[in-house]
Design a protein around this motif. Sequence first.
Motif, PDB file in Angstrom:
ATOM      1  N   UNK A 175       6.022   7.754  -1.927  1.00 56.42           N
ATOM      2  CA  UNK A 175       7.610   7.248  -2.626  1.00 56.42           C
ATOM      3  C   UNK A 175       7.895   7.781  -3.962  1.00 56.42           C
ATOM      4  N   UNK A 176       6.757   7.956  -4.919  1.00 60.77           N
ATOM      5  CA  UNK A 176       6.879   8.248  -6.107  1.00 60.77           C
ATOM      6  C   UNK A 176       6.089   9.319  -6.511  1.00 60.77           C
ATOM      7  N   UNK A 177       6.473  10.406  -7.304  1.00 60.81           N
ATOM      8  CA  UNK A 177       5.493  11.547  -7.567  1.00 60.81           C
ATOM      9  C   UNK A 177       5.797  11.684  -9.215  1.00 60.81           C
ATOM     10  N   UNK A 178       4.537  11.596  -9.738  1.00 57.18           N
ATOM     11  CA  UNK A 178       4.361  11.769 -11.345  1.00 57.18           C
ATOM     12  C   UNK A 178       3.838  13.321 -11.275  1.00 57.18           C
ATOM     13  N   UNK A 179       4.684  14.043 -12.263  1.00 61.90           N
ATOM     14  CA  UNK A 179       4.608  15.563 -12.490  1.00 61.90           C
ATOM     15  C   UNK A 179       4.541  15.868 -13.845  1.00 61.90           C
ATOM     16  N   UNK A 204       0.696  -1.348   0.237  1.00 61.91           N
ATOM     17  CA  UNK A 204      -0.114  -0.076   0.051  1.00 61.91           C
ATOM     18  C   UNK A 204       0.750   1.220  -0.009  1.00 61.91           C
ATOM     19  N   UNK A 205       1.941   1.168  -0.539  1.00 61.74           N
ATOM     20  CA  UNK A 205       2.640   2.370  -0.789  1.00 61.74           C
ATOM     21  C   UNK A 205       2.201   3.545  -1.548  1.00 61.74           C
ATOM     22  N   UNK A 206       2.491   4.785  -1.169  1.00 60.59           N
ATOM     23  CA  UNK A 206       1.817   5.826  -2.000  1.00 60.59           C
ATOM     24  C   UNK A 206       2.698   6.410  -3.271  1.00 60.59           C
ATOM     25  N   UNK A 208      13.225  18.718  -2.486  1.00 54.21           N
ATOM     26  CA  UNK A 208      14.262  18.633  -1.567  1.00 54.21           C
ATOM     27  C   UNK A 208      13.865  18.415  -0.259  1.00 54.21           C
ATOM     28  N   UNK A 209      12.732  19.017   0.199  1.00 55.56           N
ATOM     29  CA  UNK A 209      12.422  18.896   1.269  1.00 55.56           C
ATOM     30  C   UNK A 209      11.437  17.334   1.920  1.00 55.56           C
ATOM     31  N   UNK A 210      11.041  16.554   0.575  1.00 57.77           N
ATOM     32  CA  UNK A 210      10.151  15.442   0.782  1.00 57.77           C
ATOM     33  C   UNK A 210      11.054  14.348   0.718  1.00 57.77           C
ATOM     34  N   UNK A 211      11.279  13.878   2.086  1.00 57.06           N
ATOM     35  CA  UNK A 211      12.533  12.887   2.203  1.00 57.06           C
ATOM     36  C   UNK A 211      12.008  11.358   1.938  1.00 57.06           C
ATOM     37  N   UNK A 212      10.721  11.336   1.913  1.00 53.76           N
ATOM     38  CA  UNK A 212       9.868   9.862   1.524  1.00 53.76           C
ATOM     39  C   UNK A 212      10.232   9.542   0.127  1.00 53.76           C
ATOM     40  N   UNK A 213      10.348  10.575  -0.912  1.00 56.01           N
ATOM     41  CA  UNK A 213      10.225  10.358  -2.315  1.00 56.01           C
ATOM     42  C   UNK A 213      11.561   9.760  -2.656  1.00 56.01           C
ATOM     43  N   UNK A 214      11.510   8.912  -3.598  1.00 55.29           N
ATOM     44  CA  UNK A 214      12.778   8.451  -4.190  1.00 55.29           C
ATOM     45  C   UNK A 214      12.674   8.552  -5.673  1.00 55.29           C
ATOM     46  N   UNK A 215      11.654   8.540  -6.346  1.00 56.99           N
ATOM     47  CA  UNK A 215      11.530   8.814  -7.603  1.00 56.99           C
ATOM     48  C   UNK A 215      10.498   9.689  -8.345  1.00 56.99           C
TER      49      UNK A 215
END
Length: 542
Positions: free
Chosen positions: A113-117, A64-66, A130-137
Motif C-alpha cells: 500500500x505504501x512504499x518508503x524510499x 495487516x496491510x503491507x 507506474x506498474x504497481x497498482x496496489x500502492x497509493x502513497x
Amino acid sequence: MRSTMQDFPLTVRSIVAHGVSVHGDHGARTVIAPGQVSRATYAEIGARAARLAGALRRLGIVGDQRVATFQWSNQQHLEAYAAVPAMGAVLHTLNIRLAAEQVAYIANHAEDQVIIVDDSLIPLLAGALPKIDSVHTVLVNGDGDAFALEDAGKQILRYEEVLAAEPEEFDWPAVDERDAASMCYTSGTTGNPKGVVYSHRSLWLHSQAACTAQGFSINADDTILTIVPMFHANAWGLPYAALMSGANLLLPGPFLQAQTPVGTIDQERPTVSGAVPTIWNDILNHLRNNPGPDLSSLRLVLCGGSAVPRSLMEAFDKEFGVRILHAWGMTETSPLAAIARPPAGLDEEEMMRFRVTQGRPIAGVDLRIVDDNGIELPADGKSIGELEVRGPWVTGGYYRDDDPEKFHDGWLRTGDIGRVDPLHYVTLTDRTKDVIKSGGEWISSVELENTIIGHPDVLQAAVIGVPDERWQERPLAVVVLRDGASVTAEELRTWLTGRVAKWWLPENWSFVDAVPLTATGKYDKKVLRRQHADQLLTVQTI
C-alpha cells in the motif's frame, strides 16, 4: 495438567520495547558519507517509530496491510522495522537490486500500500512505480528530487514532514504472535520470486537464537556492522537481535564498496559484522592493495549466502587475526539454520575441517538428508542427499503460491545437496540445479570453485556443467584473475591436480572480467549457462 506460566505474546513490539527502555542509551549509527556517521539512541528511534506508526495510520494503514521499504541499511529503515510490525501491519522489504519488472511483480503480488524510499533510490523505483497498482502513497526519505515519481499517479510525501506532524506516542495494538509481521521474497533464480511471511513469534524466537552462545553470541557490549543489507532476509536477523540484546548497530547506508566498510571498521570499531563471501573477498583484496586499516576490533565475522572458501578463512585468520564464522540459512529459514562453530579442544587444522562445513543446526531447527524417494539417509558423513529442514522459524509454505514440491511431510526441501556427519555438521556440495553429472558420477561445483579460488592469482571462480558428447556433462570453470595476474588455464589445471579427483579436472576454462551475481550476491549460474549456450563466453579447451 497446564502450566502456571503467563501467556505473554512473543511480538516484535516486545523486542522493540525492550531495546528502547532497557537499552535506550545504546543505538544506531548510520554512515552518511565515508568517514562520517549520524547517531541516534534506541530511545530516540523508538519515539520516531511511534511517529511513523501514527503517520501510516493516518495514511490508511490498518490491520495487516503491507508497507514496503525500498531503502539502504540506515536509521529510517530501522524505524520501519520497529514501527510497521508493532502497529499490526506487515513490513515488506523490497530488494533494490532487482530489475523494475521484478520489483513491480513482487510489490503487486504482496499488495503493498505504501512504499518508503530513500531519495538516492528514486531513479530505480521510478521504473517500477507506474506498474504497481496496489500502492497509493510513497514516502521519500531525504531531500532529493522526487520529480521522477510524480507521473506514476501516486501520492508523494516527504518522510520527515509526515513524522513531524505526529506525536511521539502511539496506541500500540495487541497483536497475535502468530500473525504476519514481515515478508521477504526469494531471489527467484528459477521462475518468479516467492513470498515468505514471518510471524511475530518466528522473528522473536529467531532473534533469541541469534543471541545465544551457539548462535551469533550477541550481547550489549557488541557493535554490529550490518554489511548484509536490511532488504536481504531481514539482514540475517541482526537488527532485531541487536534490539533484543542491547547491541549497538552500525548501518553502512549505500557505502558498500570495500574501502568504506574497511574505513568504517577502522574508525567505528565494531565487534561483529556479516556479509556474503563476495564482499569479504573484495575487502580482502582491498586490504592487500591498501594496507594499514585496523580490523582488530572484530571478534566475529559472519559469512553465509554461499559456501565460504577455506582460503578466505585462512587469509583473514593469518593476515588480520579476524575469525570468519560460516553460517547457513535461506530466506525460508529467517535465515539462521546452522552455524559452523567447531568442537572445543582441537588444533587449528582439525578446527578448519569443521569451520568449512555449513555447520550444525541451531537449537530449534531440525535437519536431515533424504534420497530421491524422500527416504531419510544416515548421518554418517558419507551418504549424499537433499537437505530438508523444519522448525518454528522455517516457512511451511509461500504467500499466494501453492508449491507442494518444495515441501515434504512437514519438511522444507532446500534444494541443497550434501551430507551430515555423526556430530550433525552439514557439508553442502551443490544445489540440485547446479550439480554436474559426468559419466554417471557427480562433480560438486561448489567444492571445485572453492579449490580454484584457493589459487593465489584467482579472485573469483564459478563452475557450471556444459554438454559433452562422451561424458554427458563436463565442468566449465569461469575465472576472474586478481589484478596483474597472468596465470593460464594449463597452469591452473596443473595446480588443481592432486587437490581434487583427477576426473573432476576441468578441460574447459573461460577468463572473464567479472562473474555475474544475483540480487543477493551469489554467482548467477543461469546467466553463465545462457552466455555459454549463446556462445558469448570465450572458452579454452585443454
